[in-house]
Design an enzyme around this catalytic site. Sequence first.
Site, PDB file in Angstrom:
ATOM      1  CB  VAL A  32      -2.349  13.467 -21.271  1.00 17.71           C
ATOM      2  CG1 VAL A  32      -1.375  13.852 -22.383  1.00 17.71           C
ATOM      3  CG2 VAL A  32      -1.673  12.576 -20.236  1.00 17.71           C
ATOM      4  CE  LYS A  33      -4.955  22.456 -21.629  1.00 14.70           C
ATOM      5  NZ  LYS A  33      -4.447  23.788 -21.323  1.00 14.70           N
ATOM      6  CB  ILE A  34      -3.682  15.627 -26.906  1.00 17.17           C
ATOM      7  CG1 ILE A  34      -3.164  14.543 -25.947  1.00 17.17           C
ATOM      8  CG2 ILE A  34      -3.297  15.338 -28.348  1.00 17.17           C
ATOM      9  CD1 ILE A  34      -1.728  14.140 -26.148  1.00 17.17           C
TER      10      ILE A  34
END
Length: 216
Positions: free
Chosen positions: A83-85
């Site tokens: 998951v890219k945050i």
Amino acid sequence: MKFFIDTADLAAIAEIKALGMCDGVTTNPSLMAQAGRRDTDALLREICDLVQGPVSGEVVATDAEGMIQEGVRLAKLSEHIVVKIPTTYAGLRAIAALSGRGIPVNATLVFSASQALLVAKAGAAYCSPFVGRLDDVSHDGIALVEQIVTIYDNYDLETEVIVASVRHPNHVVESALLGAHIATIPPKVIKQLVQHPLTDKGLASFLADWDRLQGK
Ligand code: E4P
């Protein structure tokens, strides 16, 4: 050094995978838009099935709760999802919460060593400094990679550095010299990495000599 492919274009990923150069993939909303697929969950699943390695999918929520919910949903798409945050104050809370649940996070839009230190402390599996965008504004992207690699080494931090916003082969070579774990590379730059005019010239001359030998 691991090579991730910085694209959401399935055909391009398949082509580079066949070269043995695809250890993972990174996407972002702009790359999704370029791929022209509105069924982004389905596309991410297809990329994961093809790559069988880490595939970053980015959240679009900007508040911590929204990022966490979106991250949990994305992680259910495939065991390969990362998951890219975005590296904001709210993002730090999402990184800590998702990482605490065992969901790997790629902290994106990193432009300073302080951001890199914080995302590692929050538990991010990956930290993505954007070298090309820093160079674009007359900063030194590779100097930032050097700082981050040094800081992570100093404290044995397990977060892996993904050199992002790669614009040309030298970004990859300089990152490798610094010991960055990963570069995420656009397909065009993968092709540029193998090119050398002396290779082309040498091959043309070998083939010309061969033809002469054959009396052609
Ligand atoms: C990867 O994680 C980044 O989203 C990407 O490398 C950004 O590249 P750009 O600066 O060329 O858009």
